[in-house]
Design an enzyme around this catalytic site. Structure first.
Site, mmCIF file in Angstrom:
data_model
loop_
_atom_site.group_PDB
_atom_site.id
_atom_site.type_symbol
_atom_site.label_atom_id
_atom_site.label_comp_id
_atom_site.label_asym_id
_atom_site.label_seq_id
_atom_site.Cartn_x
_atom_site.Cartn_y
_atom_site.Cartn_z
ATOM 1 N N ASP A 38 0.837 -1.196 0.000
ATOM 2 C CA ASP A 38 0.000 0.000 0.000
ATOM 3 C C ASP A 38 0.878 1.255 0.000
ATOM 4 O OD1 ASP A 38 -2.346 -1.463 0.061
ATOM 5 O OD2 ASP A 38 -2.490 -1.445 2.249
ATOM 6 N N TYR A 66 6.761 -8.367 8.508
ATOM 7 C CA TYR A 66 6.353 -6.964 8.596
ATOM 8 C C TYR A 66 6.533 -6.447 10.018
ATOM 9 C CZ TYR A 66 3.814 -7.762 4.191
ATOM 10 O OH TYR A 66 3.467 -8.076 2.898
ATOM 11 N N ASP A 80 -6.658 1.604 7.909
ATOM 12 C CA ASP A 80 -5.349 2.215 8.158
ATOM 13 C C ASP A 80 -5.507 3.719 8.323
ATOM 14 O OD1 ASP A 80 -5.560 3.344 5.593
ATOM 15 O OD2 ASP A 80 -4.258 1.846 4.671
ATOM 16 N N ARG A 172 -3.275 -4.786 7.562
ATOM 17 C CA ARG A 172 -4.251 -3.841 8.141
ATOM 18 C C ARG A 172 -5.517 -4.560 8.588
ATOM 19 N NH1 ARG A 172 -7.079 -1.636 3.153
ATOM 20 N NH2 ARG A 172 -5.870 -2.446 1.407
#
Length: 304
Positions: A38, A66, A80, A172
Site C-alpha cells: 500500500d 512486517y 489504516d 491492516r
C-alpha cells in the site's frame, strides 16, 4: 537487462508508481513488482526487470515479515491511517495486558475477509473503486497463514508488532481484527515489510539511488536471475539435458550433476552451473508427462 532489483519502497508511492519510476530510470518497458505494498507502507519490494518478469510467481511465493504499528480506540474505513474515522471507542484499563492471550487466536492457518479498500476485483471492477462509490459487497474469506506475531513495543494506545505471514495477508485487516478481539478496535498507522522470502531490507536500495548504469550482478541490490532464485534448491544438469529443455523435455534424475538433496514436490532451479535454465518441480511419479523426473514450470533459455 534481466534481474530482480530490491527496492526499499518509500512511503507515499504505490507499487505501480515504483514500477513506472524504474521503467524510466532503466529505460526499459518490461518491469513488474512481486507483491503489492500500500502507499502508506515502506520496505522490501522486489522489482523484476526484463525477462526476469517471468520469475515473479516464484519470487513472491515466500513468507513475508512486517513491522506494524496499530493504534487502539479508533476504527477507519480503510483499516489504516489513510482512511476516514468511522468509530471511536473507549480503551478500557489493562486492555493491552490481554494481548498475549488474544494474539494466539490469529496465528496458524486463519481466514481473513479482504478489505473493501483493496485491489481485489469483483466482476472486473476493483473493490476500492466500489468502496469510493459507497458500495459494499460481500467478500468471501481467504485462507492465510500467520507463522508468528511478536509484540515489540506498547506505548499508551499504540502497539508495535512483528508478523511473519504467507503471501496475500492483509496486515491492516489483521490489525483491525486484533483490535476487535481486544474490544476498543484499532487501525494500522505504520507498516514496513522487512523481509520477502530471503530478501531483507538491508539488501535493498533506495529508489532515488537507482540509475541507468546499474546492472544485474554488479550491485548487491540488483540480482541476476540465478541469484534471485536463491530460495530454491539449485540443480545443475548435464549439457545434454540442458539442450533438450528448449524442446520441452524435462531431465531425468540421472542427468543431475552432484548430490543435491530434494524431495517429491520440491520446486527447484535447473542450471548449467552458471545460468538459470528452468524452474521445475521434482515429480517422478506424475501421470501426464512420462519423460524425465521433473515437471517443467518455466524454461529460461535466454538467462545468463
Amino acid at each position: 537487462m534481466d534481474g530482480i532489483l530490491l527496492i526499499d519502497k518509500p512511503q507515499g508511492l504505490t507499487s505501480h508508481d515504483v514500477v513506472a519510476r524504474v521503467r524510466r530510470l532503466l529505460r526499459t518497458r518490461r518491469v513488474g513488482h512481486t507483491g503489492t505494498l500500500d502507499p502508506m507502507a515502506t520496505g522490501v519490494l522486489p522489482v523484476a526487470v526484463g525477462q526476469a518478469t517471468r520469475l515473479v510467481e516464484f519470487i513472491m511465493a515466500g513468507e513475508k515479515t512486517y513491522r506494524a504499528t496499530m493504534k487502539l480506540g479508533c476504527i477507519t474505513d480503510t483499516q489504516d491511517a489513510e482512511g476516514q474515522v468511522v468509530e471511536r471507542r473507549t480503551i478500557e484499563p489493562h486492555c493491552l495486558e490481554r494481548l498475549p492471550e488474544v494474539l494466539p487466536r490469529f496465528t496458524g492457518d486463519i481466514e481473513q475477509i479482504p478489505p473493501m479498500y483493496s485491489a481485489i476485483k469483483r466482476n472486473g471492477v476493483a473493490l476500492h473503486r466500489l468502496a469510493r462509490q459507497g458500495v459494499d459487497v460481500e467478500r468471501p474469506p481467504r485462507p492465510v497463514h500467520i507463522a508468528r506475531i511478536e509484540i515489540l513495543r506498547t506505548v499508551e494506545d499504540e502497539v508495535e508488532l512483528e508478523v511473519n505471514c504467507s503471501k496475500g495477508t492483509y496486515i491492516r485487516t489483521l490489525v483491525h481484527d486484533i483490535g476487535e478481539a481486544l474490544g476498543p478496535g484499532a487501525h494500522l498507522t505504520r507498516l514496513c515489510r522487512t523481509r520477502s522470502g530471503s530478501f531483507g531490507l538491508a539488501e535493498c536500495i533506495a529508489l532515488d539511488d537507482v540509475g541507468e548504469n546499474i546492472r544485474p550482478g554488479e550491485s548487491p541490490a540488483f540480482l541476476t536471475p540465478i541469484e534471485a532464485m536463491r530460495d530454491y534448491t539449485r540443480i545443475e544438469i548435464t549439457s545434454e539435458a540442458a539442450g533438450r529443455l528448449a524442446d520441452g523435455i524435462p531431465p531425468a534424475l540421472e542427468q543431475v550433476v552432484g548430490n543435491e538433496v530434494f524431495a517429491q514436490g520440491d520446486v527447484v532451479a535447473l542450471t548449467d552451473g552458471k545460468r538459470l535454465l528452468a524452474a521445475a518441480r521434482f515429480d517422478p511419479t506424475r501421470q501426464k508427462e512420462k519423460r524425465g523426473d521433473f515437471e517443467l514450470l518455466k524454461v529460461f533459455n535466454v538467462f545468463s
